[in-house]
Design a protein around this motif. Structure first.
Motif, mmCIF file in Angstrom:
data_model
loop_
_atom_site.group_PDB
_atom_site.id
_atom_site.type_symbol
_atom_site.label_atom_id
_atom_site.label_comp_id
_atom_site.label_asym_id
_atom_site.label_seq_id
_atom_site.Cartn_x
_atom_site.Cartn_y
_atom_site.Cartn_z
ATOM 1 N N ALA A 63 -5.925 -27.817 33.788
ATOM 2 C CA ALA A 63 -5.979 -27.195 35.109
ATOM 3 C C ALA A 63 -5.113 -25.940 35.101
ATOM 4 O O ALA A 63 -3.995 -25.940 34.587
ATOM 5 C CB ALA A 63 -5.486 -28.169 36.164
ATOM 6 N N ILE A 64 -5.636 -24.893 35.666
ATOM 7 C CA ILE A 64 -4.877 -23.643 35.762
ATOM 8 C C ILE A 64 -4.400 -23.520 37.196
ATOM 9 O O ILE A 64 -5.196 -23.534 38.134
ATOM 10 C CB ILE A 64 -5.749 -22.438 35.368
ATOM 11 N N ARG A 65 -3.121 -23.381 37.344
ATOM 12 C CA ARG A 65 -2.544 -23.268 38.683
ATOM 13 C C ARG A 65 -2.167 -21.825 38.958
ATOM 14 O O ARG A 65 -1.806 -21.082 38.054
ATOM 15 C CB ARG A 65 -1.313 -24.156 38.792
ATOM 16 N N ARG A 66 -2.238 -21.475 40.203
ATOM 17 C CA ARG A 66 -1.881 -20.113 40.585
ATOM 18 C C ARG A 66 -0.393 -19.910 40.441
ATOM 19 O O ARG A 66 0.412 -20.809 40.665
ATOM 20 C CB ARG A 66 -2.297 -19.856 42.019
ATOM 21 N N ARG A 67 -0.037 -18.727 40.072
ATOM 22 C CA ARG A 67 1.372 -18.368 39.919
ATOM 23 C C ARG A 67 2.006 -18.240 41.303
ATOM 24 O O ARG A 67 1.408 -17.657 42.204
ATOM 25 C CB ARG A 67 1.448 -17.029 39.192
ATOM 26 N N PRO A 68 3.216 -18.763 41.479
ATOM 27 C CA PRO A 68 3.876 -18.624 42.787
ATOM 28 C C PRO A 68 4.281 -17.170 43.024
ATOM 29 O O PRO A 68 4.366 -16.375 42.088
ATOM 30 C CB PRO A 68 5.102 -19.529 42.673
#
Length: 96
Positions: A63-68
């Motif tokens: 899963a690729i999560r968005r960068r904060p």
């Protein structure tokens, strides 16, 4: 066919190991793919007269999560990492 020219090795790139939709990639994450992988080895071995080795590059789809946001990222880093050494150092000085 490349293997008929008998290179030392061929890298089979981007071979998926999870059962997730990802286009027309070769698969190697389950026993049901063994017959096809064996066929690939047999074809290369035959065409190269046994002189070419196959290497499989495995790829895992995580899963690729968005960068904060930068402010949230640096606040978290400073909270988690920058103050901890100070607290550890202070606790050693205080004898706690």
């Amino acid at each position: 066919m490349l293997c008929a020219r008998r290179p030392g090795a061929i890298v089979v790139e981007a071979t998926g190991i999870r059962d997730v939709p990802s286009g027309p990639l070769l698969r190697a994450g389950h026993d049901r793919f063994l017959p096809g992988l064996r066929d690939l080895v047999r074809v290369v071995r035959t065409a190269s007269q046994g002189e070419t080795r196959l290497f499989i590059q495995l790829i895992d789809f995580l899963a690729i999560r968005r960068r904060p946001s930068p402010s949230r990222f640096f606040r978290r880093i400073s909270d988690d990492h920058c103050t901890t050494p100070g607290r550890v150092w202070q606790s050693g000085r205080d004898g706690r």
